[in-house]
Design a protein around this motif. Structure first.
Motif, short mmCIF file in Angstrom:
data_model
loop_
_atom_site.label_atom_id
_atom_site.label_comp_id
_atom_site.label_asym_id
_atom_site.label_seq_id
_atom_site.Cartn_x
_atom_site.Cartn_y
_atom_site.Cartn_z
N LYS A 283 0.84 -1.19 0.00
CA LYS A 283 0.00 0.00 0.00
C LYS A 283 0.87 1.23 0.00
CE LYS A 283 -2.31 1.00 3.78
NZ LYS A 283 -3.37 0.98 4.83
N GLY A 285 0.32 5.70 -0.13
CA GLY A 285 -0.70 6.73 -0.12
C GLY A 285 -0.18 8.08 0.32
N ALA A 289 -5.68 9.87 0.25
CA ALA A 289 -5.93 8.76 -0.67
C ALA A 289 -4.81 7.74 -0.56
CB ALA A 289 -6.07 9.25 -2.10
N VAL A 291 -3.54 3.68 -2.44
CA VAL A 291 -3.76 2.60 -3.39
C VAL A 291 -3.16 1.34 -2.78
CG1 VAL A 291 -3.29 1.73 -5.70
CG2 VAL A 291 -3.69 4.18 -5.35
N SER A 325 -7.24 -1.87 -4.99
CA SER A 325 -8.24 -1.00 -4.38
C SER A 325 -7.72 0.42 -4.24
CB SER A 325 -8.67 -1.54 -3.01
OG SER A 325 -7.56 -1.60 -2.13
N VAL A 326 -8.66 1.35 -4.22
CA VAL A 326 -8.38 2.76 -4.00
C VAL A 326 -9.20 3.20 -2.79
CG1 VAL A 326 -8.52 5.09 -4.92
CG2 VAL A 326 -7.93 3.19 -6.44
N SER A 342 -12.68 -1.48 -4.93
CA SER A 342 -11.65 -2.36 -5.47
C SER A 342 -12.21 -3.24 -6.57
CB SER A 342 -11.06 -3.24 -4.35
OG SER A 342 -12.04 -4.11 -3.85
#
Length: 453
Positions: A283, A285, A289, A291, A325-326, A342
């Motif tokens: 991950k 970010g 936000a 990702v 996923s975001v 996602s």
């Protein structure tokens, strides 16, 4: 002479001639069939001759019972064609988790609906509870300026999970009405059923008044253990996390039992399964936000027996999953408010080996006793007679998580999560009958894809 009599006589003669012609061809076809059976004429050559005669017969009289398809209309792959596939699945999942110091406990519920290609829909309701313990390695803090700081750390967690579930199979035409009743019954079980001492009895009474949900087709219980390891780097300004990256890996083992008492007693089964899974995630970010990507591989071994213990079948299922996923929001030291979306893609290959006689059951027992090490005979049996399905599914998920922490004598946090996942089959195939070299080719599973639309 009666008007038209001459033409009628001609038609009668033509009809008689056609009938004699067909009878003669049928006799020749019968002789060829007998010859092909009694001699060493190759199967392909014999079928070609037989199919040619069928086409001649049908040209003379289309009502004759003759099929020009090689093999007399039978598909050699039919014996290897799966009964069904999972076409479309919707999962609703919720969980509440309490963290105190290094310990955590959780309780969750999953409600799923799976539409199958055989015209039926399966519903499942699974209660789960878990507990875990986590340990953090001493972190490294680097001052980058008067307000900026970089924290690097690692964490390990061990957890246990218990699951208790049940499932129902209903015709897809009745699925919507059944789902409404099942939701009501589940709500009663999760509220009234939680009352100490009398909860189970009260839930049965109340549930019976407001819904008409039959006994489940399958009941199952499972216990699992998991281990996770992660490392992270976080950039903060004035005590607020503004950017970060994390990488992790995990493993899980689960043992479960499924008891199926639906249908006639001769079809009752007890199935034990063992699941092993490995996963990795990353991950990155910048507030607000992030990702995240996940990949995972899993293997399930299912052992199906009759209620008296006779081995009936062994099924192997291998799954490879990828998820991207975001997320929007923050997740900092137990304080959480996240919304995520996602998409996933997973490939499933399953092989079911029916053990129909004593010799096959002995092969299966030897394979199980040696935990798959003495697998030569079983692998040969699976390659020769196993029902193998390969499907690819694509899905989308929406996640919502919220939580907060309090600090009194000890730091504690409460977090709630919910998600909705949809998954649909987009490609399906099965391994057909062996060819001349013994190879079993992949055949498009048209029934599955047609049901998927």
């Amino acid at each position: 002479m009666r008007p038209g009599g001459h033409h009628a006589g001609s038609h009668r003669e033509a009809g008689a001639a056609a009938a004699e012609y067909v009878a003669g061809i049928a006799l020749v076809a019968l002789l060829i069939g007998t010859l092909g059976t009694a001699t060493d004429i190759g199967t392909a050559a014999f079928e070609s001759v037989r199919a040619g005669f069928c086409r001649i017969v049908l040209a003379v009289d289309a009502s004759m019972p003759c099929d020009p398809t090689p093999g007399g209309g039978t598909d050699p792959h039919d014996d290897f064609r799966p009964d069904r596939c999972d076409v479309f699945t919707v999962d609703h999942d919720g969980e509440v988790r309490l963290d105190v110091l290094f310990f955590d406990v959780s309780s969750g519920l999953t409600f799923s609906r799976t539409e199958r290609s055989d015209g039926n829909t399966e519903f499942a309701v699974v209660d789960r509870s878990g507990a875990g313990i986590a340990a953090e390695a001493p972190g490294l803090e680097v001052e980058l300026g008067p307000l900026l700081e970089l924290d690097v750390g690692a964490e390990a967690r061990l957890g246990l999970t218990l699951q208790d579930g049940q499932s129902w199979v209903v015709p897809t035409a009745d699925a919507d009405d059944f789902q409404n009743d099942l939701i009501k019954r589940t709500a009663v079980d999760q509220t009234v059923g939680r009352v100490p001492l009398v909860g189970g009895w009260a839930a049965d009474q109340v549930g019976g008044w407001i819904t008409d949900v039959p006994d489940p087709n399958v009941r199952f219980v499972a216990a699992g253990a998991e281990a996770d390891l992660s490392a992270s780097a976080t950039l903060s300004a004035a005590g607020l996390d503004i950017a970060g990256a994390e990488a992790g890996a995990g493993a899980m083992v689960e043992l479960g039992v499924e008891i199926d008492r639906s249908g006639p007693e001769s079809e009752w089964t007890d199935t034990t399964y063992l699941l092993a899974e490995l996963n990795a995630n990353g991950k990155i970010g910048v507030l607000p936000a992030s990702v995240e990507g996940d990949i995972g591989v899993s293997t399930v071994v299912k052992v199906e027996r009759s209620p008296d213990g006779e081995l009936r079948a062994i099924e192997l299922v291998n799954t490879t999953t990828g998820d991207l996923s975001v997320n929007l929001g923050f997740d900092q030291d137990l304080d959480t408010l996240l919304v995520g979306a996602s998409s996933s893609d997973h490939l499933v290959e399953s092989t079911r080996v029916e053990l129909n006689d004593a010799a096959d059951r002995d092969i299966g027992q030897r394979w199980l006793r040696t935990i798959g090490q003495d697998g030569g005979d079983f692998v040969e049996l699976a390659d020769r007679a196993g029902i193998t399905t390969v499907t690819r599914h694509q899905g989308d998920r929406i996640d919502l998580a919220a939580g907060g922490k309090i600090s009194f004598v000890a730091k504690a946090g409460l977090r709630g999560e919910g998600s909705r996942t949809e998954s649909r089959v987009i490609d399906a195939a099965f391994r057909g009958a062996p060819d001349a070299s013994g190879h079993r080719p992949l055949i498009e599973f048209t029934d599955c894809l047609a049901a998927a639309g």
